[in-house]
Scaffold this motif. Sequence first.
Motif, mmCIF file in Angstrom:
data_model
loop_
_atom_site.group_PDB
_atom_site.id
_atom_site.type_symbol
_atom_site.label_atom_id
_atom_site.label_comp_id
_atom_site.label_asym_id
_atom_site.label_seq_id
_atom_site.Cartn_x
_atom_site.Cartn_y
_atom_site.Cartn_z
ATOM 1 N N THR A 1 0.095 -1.413 -17.387
ATOM 2 C CA THR A 1 0.902 -1.435 -16.168
ATOM 3 C C THR A 1 1.836 -0.237 -16.046
ATOM 4 N N ILE B 1 3.185 3.324 -15.243
ATOM 5 C CA ILE B 1 2.864 4.481 -14.414
ATOM 6 C C ILE B 1 3.249 5.712 -15.236
ATOM 7 N N ASP C 1 3.252 11.285 -11.318
ATOM 8 C CA ASP C 1 3.137 11.316 -9.864
ATOM 9 C C ASP C 1 2.625 12.691 -9.452
ATOM 10 N N VAL D 1 -6.099 6.447 -9.905
ATOM 11 C CA VAL D 1 -6.071 4.992 -10.109
ATOM 12 C C VAL D 1 -6.334 4.691 -11.573
ATOM 13 N N ARG E 1 -3.460 5.776 -13.880
ATOM 14 C CA ARG E 1 -2.155 5.202 -13.521
ATOM 15 C C ARG E 1 -1.142 6.274 -13.130
ATOM 16 N N THR F 1 0.673 7.894 -9.711
ATOM 17 C CA THR F 1 0.922 7.647 -8.297
ATOM 18 C C THR F 1 0.739 8.931 -7.490
ATOM 19 N N LYS G 1 3.359 6.513 -4.264
ATOM 20 C CA LYS G 1 2.652 5.306 -3.821
ATOM 21 C C LYS G 1 1.457 5.032 -4.719
ATOM 22 N N ASP G 2 1.027 3.778 -4.712
ATOM 23 C CA ASP G 2 -0.180 3.393 -5.444
ATOM 24 C C ASP G 2 -1.360 4.184 -4.870
ATOM 25 N N ARG H 1 -4.346 3.515 -4.627
ATOM 26 C CA ARG H 1 -5.300 2.697 -3.874
ATOM 27 C C ARG H 1 -4.981 2.684 -2.386
ATOM 28 N N GLU H 2 -3.749 3.034 -2.016
ATOM 29 C CA GLU H 2 -3.390 3.129 -0.602
ATOM 30 C C GLU H 2 -4.078 4.322 0.072
#
Length: 80
Positions: free
Chosen positions: A24, A26, A29, A61, A64, A66, A70-71, A73-74
């Motif tokens: 989990t 992150i 970025d 993804v 891990r 961002t 943002k995730d 997957r967006e």
Amino acid sequence: METVAELVKKAANLEKLAKKEKPTDIVGDIPLEKIKEIVRNKEIPGDSEEAKIRQIIGSCVSYRITIDGKDPREFRNYPN
């Protein structure tokens, strides 16, 4: 030729990618503009610039990382 993993790691300024023990966490970025820059300047397999960007988003993804905070997957339906 650098792999997508190496390019993503370098763009996020990481020494290592995510650890399997902490699924989990992150680890970094990357700005979307940096991903677009990587696609324009590097040899990544793919039919179009959009396909190459989606490939890097998929890697984010898995690793891990961002995108613009943002995730990733967006961004799966990029460019929509």
